[in-house]
Motif scaffolding. Structure first.
Motif, PDB file in Angstrom:
ATOM      1  N   ARG A  43      39.783  50.099  30.760  1.00  0.00           N
ATOM      2  CA  ARG A  43      39.295  50.000  32.150  1.00  0.00           C
ATOM      3  C   ARG A  43      38.019  49.159  32.179  1.00  0.00           C
ATOM      4  NH1 ARG A  43      40.137  52.982  36.426  1.00  0.00           N
ATOM      5  NH2 ARG A  43      37.996  53.658  36.705  1.00  0.00           N
ATOM      6  N   VAL A  44      38.054  48.089  32.964  1.00  0.00           N
ATOM      7  CA  VAL A  44      36.923  47.153  33.047  1.00  0.00           C
ATOM      8  C   VAL A  44      36.319  47.234  34.450  1.00  0.00           C
ATOM      9  CG1 VAL A  44      36.248  44.715  32.947  1.00  0.00           C
ATOM     10  CG2 VAL A  44      38.006  45.584  31.386  1.00  0.00           C
ATOM     11  N   LEU A  45      34.992  47.285  34.499  1.00  0.00           N
ATOM     12  CA  LEU A  45      34.267  47.188  35.768  1.00  0.00           C
ATOM     13  C   LEU A  45      33.544  45.852  35.778  1.00  0.00           C
ATOM     14  CD1 LEU A  45      33.173  48.384  38.420  1.00  0.00           C
ATOM     15  CD2 LEU A  45      31.378  49.528  37.075  1.00  0.00           C
ATOM     16  N   GLU A  46      33.948  44.975  36.675  1.00  0.00           N
ATOM     17  CA  GLU A  46      33.319  43.649  36.788  1.00  0.00           C
ATOM     18  C   GLU A  46      32.357  43.688  37.978  1.00  0.00           C
ATOM     19  OE1 GLU A  46      35.742  40.369  38.280  1.00  0.00           O
ATOM     20  OE2 GLU A  46      34.714  38.981  36.930  1.00  0.00           O
ATOM     21  N   LEU A  47      31.066  43.547  37.684  1.00  0.00           N
ATOM     22  CA  LEU A  47      30.048  43.605  38.751  1.00  0.00           C
ATOM     23  C   LEU A  47      29.759  42.193  39.242  1.00  0.00           C
ATOM     24  CD1 LEU A  47      27.583  46.146  37.074  1.00  0.00           C
ATOM     25  CD2 LEU A  47      29.409  46.641  38.710  1.00  0.00           C
ATOM     26  N   GLY A  48      29.756  41.995  40.541  1.00  0.00           N
ATOM     27  CA  GLY A  48      29.500  40.650  41.087  1.00  0.00           C
ATOM     28  C   GLY A  48      30.589  39.690  40.664  1.00  0.00           C
ATOM     29  N   GLY A  49      31.834  40.098  40.837  1.00  0.00           N
ATOM     30  CA  GLY A  49      32.980  39.297  40.379  1.00  0.00           C
ATOM     31  C   GLY A  49      33.116  37.970  41.104  1.00  0.00           C
ATOM     32  N   GLY A  50      32.492  37.853  42.272  1.00  0.00           N
ATOM     33  CA  GLY A  50      32.468  36.589  43.001  1.00  0.00           C
ATOM     34  C   GLY A  50      33.855  36.094  43.345  1.00  0.00           C
ATOM     35  N   THR A  51      34.095  34.804  43.118  1.00  0.00           N
ATOM     36  CA  THR A  51      35.380  34.191  43.484  1.00  0.00           C
ATOM     37  C   THR A  51      36.447  34.411  42.406  1.00  0.00           C
ATOM     38  OG1 THR A  51      34.722  32.098  42.495  1.00  0.00           O
ATOM     39  CG2 THR A  51      34.247  32.374  44.848  1.00  0.00           C
ATOM     40  N   GLY A  52      36.176  35.305  41.465  1.00  0.00           N
ATOM     41  CA  GLY A  52      37.202  35.675  40.494  1.00  0.00           C
ATOM     42  C   GLY A  52      37.285  34.769  39.281  1.00  0.00           C
ATOM     43  N   LYS A  53      36.195  34.051  38.983  1.00  0.00           N
ATOM     44  CA  LYS A  53      36.205  33.112  37.854  1.00  0.00           C
ATOM     45  C   LYS A  53      36.677  33.784  36.566  1.00  0.00           C
ATOM     46  CE  LYS A  53      32.576  32.350  35.456  1.00  0.00           C
ATOM     47  NZ  LYS A  53      31.114  32.271  35.382  1.00  0.00           N
ATOM     48  N   ASN A  54      36.224  35.006  36.310  1.00  0.00           N
ATOM     49  CA  ASN A  54      36.576  35.699  35.062  1.00  0.00           C
ATOM     50  C   ASN A  54      37.612  36.811  35.275  1.00  0.00           C
ATOM     51  OD1 ASN A  54      34.617  34.174  33.753  1.00  0.00           O
ATOM     52  ND2 ASN A  54      33.031  35.723  33.988  1.00  0.00           N
ATOM     53  N   THR A  55      37.969  37.089  36.519  1.00  0.00           N
ATOM     54  CA  THR A  55      38.737  38.308  36.806  1.00  0.00           C
ATOM     55  C   THR A  55      40.140  38.283  36.196  1.00  0.00           C
ATOM     56  OG1 THR A  55      37.532  38.328  38.904  1.00  0.00           O
ATOM     57  CG2 THR A  55      39.301  39.935  38.657  1.00  0.00           C
ATOM     58  N   ALA A  56      40.847  37.173  36.375  1.00  0.00           N
ATOM     59  CA  ALA A  56      42.226  37.119  35.862  1.00  0.00           C
ATOM     60  C   ALA A  56      42.224  37.204  34.340  1.00  0.00           C
ATOM     61  CB  ALA A  56      42.905  35.836  36.325  1.00  0.00           C
ATOM     62  N   TRP A  57      41.253  36.540  33.717  1.00  0.00           N
ATOM     63  CA  TRP A  57      41.140  36.551  32.252  1.00  0.00           C
ATOM     64  C   TRP A  57      40.883  37.983  31.756  1.00  0.00           C
ATOM     65  CZ3 TRP A  57      37.563  37.689  28.446  1.00  0.00           C
ATOM     66  CH2 TRP A  57      37.818  37.159  27.177  1.00  0.00           C
ATOM     67  N   LEU A  58      39.992  38.705  32.454  1.00  0.00           N
ATOM     68  CA  LEU A  58      39.712  40.101  32.082  1.00  0.00           C
ATOM     69  C   LEU A  58      40.968  40.961  32.289  1.00  0.00           C
ATOM     70  CD1 LEU A  58      36.145  40.477  33.673  1.00  0.00           C
ATOM     71  CD2 LEU A  58      36.673  40.526  31.215  1.00  0.00           C
ATOM     72  N   ALA A  59      41.711  40.678  33.343  1.00  0.00           N
ATOM     73  CA  ALA A  59      42.910  41.476  33.654  1.00  0.00           C
ATOM     74  C   ALA A  59      43.978  41.315  32.574  1.00  0.00           C
ATOM     75  CB  ALA A  59      43.456  41.077  35.020  1.00  0.00           C
ATOM     76  N   GLU A  60      44.011  40.129  31.952  1.00  0.00           N
ATOM     77  CA  GLU A  60      44.998  39.905  30.883  1.00  0.00           C
ATOM     78  C   GLU A  60      44.668  40.719  29.634  1.00  0.00           C
ATOM     79  OE1 GLU A  60      44.889  35.706  30.176  1.00  0.00           O
ATOM     80  OE2 GLU A  60      45.651  35.276  32.203  1.00  0.00           O
ATOM     81  N   ARG A  61      43.414  41.111  29.499  1.00  0.00           N
ATOM     82  CA  ARG A  61      42.963  41.823  28.301  1.00  0.00           C
ATOM     83  C   ARG A  61      42.745  43.303  28.522  1.00  0.00           C
ATOM     84  NH1 ARG A  61      42.380  37.218  28.075  1.00  0.00           N
ATOM     85  NH2 ARG A  61      42.610  36.108  26.133  1.00  0.00           N
ATOM     86  N   ALA A  76      37.043  37.272  49.049  1.00  0.00           N
ATOM     87  CA  ALA A  76      38.272  36.801  49.701  1.00  0.00           C
ATOM     88  C   ALA A  76      38.885  35.655  48.896  1.00  0.00           C
ATOM     89  CB  ALA A  76      37.972  36.362  51.131  1.00  0.00           C
ATOM     90  N   VAL A  77      38.024  34.793  48.338  1.00  0.00           N
ATOM     91  CA  VAL A  77      38.530  33.690  47.496  1.00  0.00           C
ATOM     92  C   VAL A  77      39.210  34.282  46.255  1.00  0.00           C
ATOM     93  CG1 VAL A  77      37.887  31.648  46.150  1.00  0.00           C
ATOM     94  CG2 VAL A  77      36.728  32.120  48.325  1.00  0.00           C
ATOM     95  N   ARG A  79      40.518  37.249  45.888  1.00  0.00           N
ATOM     96  CA  ARG A  79      41.763  37.957  46.240  1.00  0.00           C
ATOM     97  C   ARG A  79      42.938  36.985  46.365  1.00  0.00           C
ATOM     98  NH1 ARG A  79      41.175  43.282  48.755  1.00  0.00           N
ATOM     99  NH2 ARG A  79      38.982  43.852  48.719  1.00  0.00           N
ATOM    100  N   LYS A  80      42.657  35.780  46.849  1.00  0.00           N
ATOM    101  CA  LYS A  80      43.733  34.780  46.980  1.00  0.00           C
ATOM    102  C   LYS A  80      44.161  34.267  45.617  1.00  0.00           C
ATOM    103  CE  LYS A  80      42.930  32.816  51.494  1.00  0.00           C
ATOM    104  NZ  LYS A  80      41.821  32.071  52.037  1.00  0.00           N
ATOM    105  N   LYS A  81      43.161  34.096  44.712  1.00  0.00           N
ATOM    106  CA  LYS A  81      43.447  33.480  43.411  1.00  0.00           C
ATOM    107  C   LYS A  81      44.060  34.468  42.434  1.00  0.00           C
ATOM    108  CE  LYS A  81      39.533  31.911  41.805  1.00  0.00           C
ATOM    109  NZ  LYS A  81      38.226  31.223  41.681  1.00  0.00           N
ATOM    110  N   VAL A  82      43.570  35.713  42.498  1.00  0.00           N
ATOM    111  CA  VAL A  82      43.934  36.688  41.457  1.00  0.00           C
ATOM    112  C   VAL A  82      44.903  37.701  42.064  1.00  0.00           C
ATOM    113  CG1 VAL A  82      43.049  38.362  39.802  1.00  0.00           C
ATOM    114  CG2 VAL A  82      41.637  36.402  40.467  1.00  0.00           C
ATOM    115  N   THR A  83      46.160  37.576  41.661  1.00  0.00           N
ATOM    116  CA  THR A  83      47.167  38.449  42.269  1.00  0.00           C
ATOM    117  C   THR A  83      47.676  39.495  41.271  1.00  0.00           C
ATOM    118  OG1 THR A  83      48.793  36.790  41.699  1.00  0.00           O
ATOM    119  CG2 THR A  83      47.931  36.711  43.951  1.00  0.00           C
ATOM    120  N   ALA A  84      47.045  39.579  40.094  1.00  0.00           N
ATOM    121  CA  ALA A  84      47.485  40.543  39.075  1.00  0.00           C
ATOM    122  C   ALA A  84      47.447  41.957  39.664  1.00  0.00           C
ATOM    123  CB  ALA A  84      46.573  40.449  37.852  1.00  0.00           C
TER     124      ALA A  84
END
Ligand SMILES: C[S@@+](CC[C@H](N)C(=O)[O-])C[C@H]1O[C@@H](n2cnc3c(N)ncnc32)[C@H](O)[C@@H]1O
Length: 211
Positions: A43-61, A76-77, A79-84
């Motif tokens: 379980r990962v908590l990403e603080l200040g995830g912003g436009t999801g620059k790292n979010t999809a990469w974290l979700a893969e791991r 909102a940006v 949410r559009k980019k990261v659909t995992a």
């Protein structure tokens, strides 16, 4: 309120955050991936995830990512980019009491703490929601850059806008972490073009929660 002012500026910045050249943003992605690549997480908590620059990469791991941000438009940006399916987006302010869940084994803070005055609050909340042995990754504009006046800023239709920033010395991070029961696993400095003869752009710190 300081927090809402920061959030409003990032709402504005969201239109160009991903597209305008930004070496700090890009170098942080490299730092995050090279430091965390050897691990996988539950379980990962990403603080200040912003436009999801790292979010999809974290979700893969990881099994699950909770990505929190103050700015609805930045998120909102993302949410559009990261659909995992294993990513939950939440609007929240990390300077208030955290209600993002607990039993995380990784927390990440990428380029957010320069907007947070009280680091002790962040580290004590992080210690509360991390499992024993859980990691806390922090990567921020290097204080050497801050001493020279660098701040988060962007061009808008009305001209250059600067987001409110606080200078944190390296000892501010390490002391806030030690007081909250973290040990220091790594401290690294990140340079433009790998050129170690220049002022480092980023500081990264990896902590472990002693629990
Ligand atoms: C420079 S951006 C970094 C975004 C992303 N982590 C990255 O590396 O590209 C800083 C982000 O932190 C968010 N932020 C700033 N203060 C915050 C706070 N008090 N609580 C939650 N998010 C905050 C902003 O809205 C913005 O999305």
């Amino acid at each position: 309120m300081a927090g809402s002012k920061v959030g409003k500026l990032y709402d504005e910045w969201s239109a160009t955050y991903d597209t305008v050249a930004n070496p700090t943003r890009d170098l942080e992605k490299r730092a995050c991936e090279s430091l965390l690549d050897q691990h996988s997480f539950e379980r990962v908590l990403e603080l200040g995830g912003g436009t999801g620059k790292n979010t999809a990469w974290l979700a893969e791991r990881s099994r699950e990512v909770v990505s929190v941000d103050l700015s609805p438009e930045m998120q909102a940006v993302a949410r559009k980019k990261v659909t995992a399916a294993n990513v939950e987006f939440r609007i929240g302010d990390v300077t208030a009491a955290w209600n993002f869940g607990n039993v995380f084994d990784l927390i990440t803070c990428s380029l957010i703490l320069e907007h947070v005055e009280d680091l002790r609050h962040i580290f004590s909340e992080a210690a509360r929601v991390l499992i024993p042995g859980g990691r806390f990754y922090v990567c921020e504009l290097h204080p050497f850059k801050q001493y020279k006046g660098s701040k988060a800023r962007f061009e808008s239709k009305e001209g250059l806008k600067v987001v409110e920033c606080f200078t944190h010395h390296i000892s501010d991070y390490t002391n806030a972490a030690l007081i909250s029961g973290f040990s220091i696993e790594r401290i690294d400095e990140w340079f433009d073009g790998y050129d170690r003869s220049t002022v480092p752009r980023l500081l990264s710190l990896l902590f472990r929660n002693k629990g």
